[in-house]
Design a protein around this motif. Structure first.
Motif, PDB file in Angstrom:
ATOM      1  N   VAL A  41       0.862  -1.186   0.000  1.00 53.46           N
ATOM      2  CA  VAL A  41       0.000   0.000   0.000  1.00 53.46           C
ATOM      3  C   VAL A  41       0.899   1.236   0.000  1.00 53.46           C
ATOM      4  CG1 VAL A  41      -1.843   1.224   1.201  1.00 53.46           C
ATOM      5  CG2 VAL A  41      -1.756  -1.269   1.274  1.00 53.46           C
ATOM      6  N   ASP A  42       0.964   1.912  -1.127  1.00 52.58           N
ATOM      7  CA  ASP A  42       1.888   3.027  -1.341  1.00 52.58           C
ATOM      8  C   ASP A  42       1.570   4.212  -0.428  1.00 52.58           C
ATOM      9  OD1 ASP A  42       3.673   4.852  -2.293  1.00 52.58           O
ATOM     10  OD2 ASP A  42       2.972   4.804  -4.374  1.00 52.58           O
ATOM     11  N   PRO A  43       2.499   4.591   0.456  1.00 50.33           N
ATOM     12  CA  PRO A  43       2.257   5.746   1.327  1.00 50.33           C
ATOM     13  C   PRO A  43       2.352   7.082   0.581  1.00 50.33           C
ATOM     14  CG  PRO A  43       4.385   4.776   1.815  1.00 50.33           C
ATOM     15  CD  PRO A  43       3.730   3.898   0.800  1.00 50.33           C
ATOM     16  N   ASN A  44       2.813   7.074  -0.668  1.00 45.88           N
ATOM     17  CA  ASN A  44       2.882   8.312  -1.444  1.00 45.88           C
ATOM     18  C   ASN A  44       1.506   8.749  -1.937  1.00 45.88           C
ATOM     19  OD1 ASN A  44       5.801   8.740  -1.479  1.00 45.88           O
ATOM     20  ND2 ASN A  44       5.842   6.808  -2.591  1.00 45.88           N
ATOM     21  N   TYR A  49      -2.734   6.322   4.783  1.00 46.73           N
ATOM     22  CA  TYR A  49      -2.162   6.344   6.130  1.00 46.73           C
ATOM     23  C   TYR A  49      -2.457   7.696   6.770  1.00 46.73           C
ATOM     24  CZ  TYR A  49       0.513   2.360   4.378  1.00 46.73           C
ATOM     25  OH  TYR A  49       0.878   1.167   3.847  1.00 46.73           O
ATOM     26  N   PRO A  50      -2.489   7.751   8.100  1.00 43.17           N
ATOM     27  CA  PRO A  50      -2.723   9.044   8.754  1.00 43.17           C
ATOM     28  C   PRO A  50      -1.515   9.977   8.585  1.00 43.17           C
ATOM     29  CG  PRO A  50      -2.299   7.336  10.383  1.00 43.17           C
ATOM     30  CD  PRO A  50      -2.382   6.656   9.048  1.00 43.17           C
ATOM     31  N   MET A  68       7.772   5.885   6.485  1.00 48.01           N
ATOM     32  CA  MET A  68       6.986   4.889   5.730  1.00 48.01           C
ATOM     33  C   MET A  68       7.312   4.950   4.241  1.00 48.01           C
ATOM     34  SD  MET A  68       3.267   4.186   7.318  1.00 48.01           S
ATOM     35  CE  MET A  68       2.651   5.827   7.475  1.00 48.01           C
ATOM     36  N   ARG A  69       7.479   6.166   3.728  1.00 45.92           N
ATOM     37  CA  ARG A  69       7.832   6.274   2.307  1.00 45.92           C
ATOM     38  C   ARG A  69       9.232   5.742   2.059  1.00 45.92           C
ATOM     39  NH1 ARG A  69       6.628  12.279   1.225  1.00 45.92           N
ATOM     40  NH2 ARG A  69       6.867  12.373   3.460  1.00 45.92           N
TER      41      ARG A  69
END
Length: 148
Positions: A41-44, A49-50, A68-69
């Protein structure tokens, strides 16, 4: 210190070893599951994500912003991208792996295994490094440390 292993059967030693390694292996599984989630699940992309609470409240980057990124980039073999997102997090991964291995060795150890401790000055230096990194990445002109 663990009890001497003299006179114990191999099955008993194996059972004790599994019991001793239970918590470190649970941590390893949780970290691996988290890394797989961040890799998939791409954090970009917004909304997955919060947002960092410090960034949302003040507009300042915390020392963890971009981690995360960075982990997502590492999972996709992009070391340069990971270092651009959060160099402190990327460079701390080998240290965390070494600490985890020390924890495993300490739990699995024999009575002759000496438990190594981290000197207080190293702990203070690491804390100061994290604080300085957090301050430096918010200084004007320090866009190199910005996770954006």
């Amino acid at each position: 210190m663990t009890a001497p292993t003299v006179g114990k059967r191999p099955a008993d030693l194996l059972r004790e070893g599994r019991r001793a390694l239970g918590v470190p292996l649970l941590w390893l599984g949780a970290v691996a599951a988290g890394w797989v989630l961040v890799a998939v699940v791409d954090p970009n992309e917004p909304g997955h994500y919060p947002t960092c609470p410090l960034l949302a409240a003040t507009g300042l980057y915390c020392p963890g912003c971009g981690t995360m990124r960075a982990l997502h980039d590492l999972a996709h073999r992009d070391l340069a991208g990971a270092l651009a997102r959060n160099p402190l997090a990327v460079l701390s991964l080998p240290v965390l792996a070494w600490a985890w291995l020390g924890w495993v060795r300490g739990r699995w150890g024999t009575p002759t295994t000496a438990r190594a401790s981290v000197p207080a000055w190293v702990q203070w230096a690491a804390a100061a490094l994290v604080v300085l990194f957090g301050v430096a990445r918010n200084l004007p002109g320090m866009t190199l440390l910005s996770p954006a």
